[in-house]
Design an enzyme around this catalytic site. Sequence first.
Site, PDB file in Angstrom:
ATOM      1  N   SER A  64       0.827  -1.211   0.000  1.00 49.00           N
ATOM      2  CA  SER A  64       0.000   0.000   0.000  1.00 49.00           C
ATOM      3  C   SER A  64       0.865   1.267   0.000  1.00 49.00           C
ATOM      4  O   SER A  64       2.023   1.253   0.411  1.00 49.00           O
ATOM      5  CB  SER A  64      -0.919   0.014   1.216  1.00 49.00           C
ATOM      6  OG  SER A  64      -1.682  -1.169   1.245  1.00 49.00           O
TER       7      SER A  64
HETATM    8  C1  LIG Z   1      -3.303  -4.062  -0.428  1.00 51.12           C
HETATM    9  S1  LIG Z   1      -2.615  -5.628  -0.138  1.00 51.12           S
HETATM   10  C2  LIG Z   1      -2.076  -5.468   1.552  1.00 51.12           C
HETATM   11  C3  LIG Z   1      -0.830  -4.636   1.753  1.00 51.12           C
HETATM   12  C4  LIG Z   1       0.035  -5.148   2.880  1.00 51.12           C
HETATM   13  N1  LIG Z   1      -0.545  -4.967   4.176  1.00 51.12           N
HETATM   14  C5  LIG Z   1       1.450  -4.606   2.831  1.00 51.12           C
HETATM   15  O1  LIG Z   1       1.939  -4.061   3.823  1.00 51.12           O
HETATM   16  O2  LIG Z   1       2.100  -4.786   1.784  1.00 51.12           O
HETATM   17  C6  LIG Z   1      -4.017  -6.692   0.055  1.00 51.12           C
HETATM   18  C7  LIG Z   1      -3.645  -8.143   0.250  1.00 51.12           C
HETATM   19  O3  LIG Z   1      -4.793  -8.833   0.742  1.00 51.12           O
HETATM   20  C8  LIG Z   1      -4.732 -10.140   0.243  1.00 51.12           C
HETATM   21  N2  LIG Z   1      -6.056 -10.765   0.369  1.00 51.12           N
HETATM   22  C9  LIG Z   1      -7.134 -10.636  -0.434  1.00 51.12           C
HETATM   23  N3  LIG Z   1      -8.163 -11.362   0.043  1.00 51.12           N
HETATM   24  C10 LIG Z   1      -7.713 -11.974   1.177  1.00 51.12           C
HETATM   25  C11 LIG Z   1      -8.296 -12.859   2.108  1.00 51.12           C
HETATM   26  N4  LIG Z   1      -9.561 -13.282   1.989  1.00 51.12           N
HETATM   27  N5  LIG Z   1      -7.554 -13.273   3.156  1.00 51.12           N
HETATM   28  C12 LIG Z   1      -6.259 -12.874   3.301  1.00 51.12           C
HETATM   29  N6  LIG Z   1      -5.648 -12.032   2.427  1.00 51.12           N
HETATM   30  C13 LIG Z   1      -6.370 -11.582   1.388  1.00 51.12           C
HETATM   31  C14 LIG Z   1      -4.262  -9.963  -1.197  1.00 51.12           C
HETATM   32  O4  LIG Z   1      -3.753 -11.160  -1.718  1.00 51.12           O
HETATM   33  C15 LIG Z   1      -3.232  -8.856  -1.019  1.00 51.12           C
HETATM   34  O5  LIG Z   1      -1.966  -9.408  -0.879  1.00 51.12           O
END
Ligand SMILES: C[S@@+](CC[C@H](N)C(=O)[O-])C[C@H]1O[C@@H](n2cnc3c(N)ncnc32)[C@H](O)[C@@H]1O
Length: 360
Positions: A64
């Site tokens: 992000s």
């Molecule tokens: C915007 S990114 C998060 C950024 C992260 N916190 C960082 O510091 O880089 C969103 C993440 O949520 C994950 N995601 C999507 N659906 C999910 C789920 N149901 N459970 C766990 N992770 C999930 C995606 O694969 C993605 O890697």
Amino acid sequence: MLRDAMVDGLKASGAVRSQTVERAMREVPRERFLPGDLPHTEVYADRSVTLSQDDQGFPTSTASQPTIVARMLEQLDVRSGHRVLEIGTASGYNAALLARLAERVVSLEIDPVLAEQAARRLGPAVDVRAVDGAAGAPDAAPFDRVQATVGVWNIATSWFEQLAPGGRLVVPLWLRPGLEVSVAFERRGDTLHSLSCEPCAFLRLRGTHTGPDGYHPLGGGSFAVADFLSASDATRLGRLLAEEPGVAEAVSDLPRGWFPSLALADERALKVFSLHADQESSGLYDRRAGALALIGDGVLLGYGDAAALAADLRTHVESGDTLDPTTLRITARPAGTPPREPSRWSFSRPSFHYQVGTTP
Ligand SMILES: C[S@@+](CC[C@H](N)C(=O)[O-])C[C@H]1O[C@@H](n2cnc3c(N)ncnc32)[C@H](O)[C@@H]1O
């Protein structure tokens, strides 16, 4: 140093407010969590970084933007001794920051490749699990803080149940198409009360708890942001957009916040953006009439039989009705709990009922 310059910028913009978040962001090297070939000027630019994409070229995981990372950590208000659950590990950068602030961090990532990479980068400081985060981590509950770093249409019951009384849940919540806010909720009894809202735009939650919200490909690199479109609606919308607009009018002096107020007031509201041209437009789509009216770059364009829809859009803009998303106040209660006070807007979704108003 580039990292200090980034943090100085985040302090100057008000994204970093506390000494604890400032210290953590000065200490954690962001480059350790991003692709190795990324130049340091990019690592410390205030931008998100794509980590994986689907076959349409749409990101499925990003690290992000530092501004929203900082704002959400301030909303979360982690104290030493806290137990924290993060949903959406991705790069592991936010989890590393959480680990500086908390006693214990459990972080859940649905993509096993990303989870494995992040676990290696984070070491024993964070318990990274390659699972669908919708179920939370019942064996490690209760948590003082729960943070979703992925966009959510409806809060998962498990996150609420695993949150300690008085605990805080920070979640990017999709209120309406194109109106998404990172909400800091405090749990009081059976109710989540918002403490603050920050505008944001996150990738959508995948897996068992996915909602109807999403980015619908329309062809030609354009996407519609909506939660009321079927696949056939999206095809029809894509065809409409490829036509010559029947309405084209200049719109000047768009009041700031005109779209959030439209989004809450009108169930036809949506956004359309183009990945390639980096353009965004906002307006109304009437599924029954097959008409679309959009404002972008100071022009109102109407597609299909759009005269009436374009007039509605213009009337809204000229009314001067605006909304600052940071003034939203939201309460969320498990579905089935009767609402206790009237609110200006409300949404019932499968596991929670949301009541939305604004601060005076
Ligand atoms: C915007 S990114 C998060 C950024 C992260 N916190 C960082 O510091 O880089 C969103 C993440 O949520 C994950 N995601 C999507 N659906 C999910 C789920 N149901 N459970 C766990 N992770 C999930 C995606 O694969 C993605 O890697």
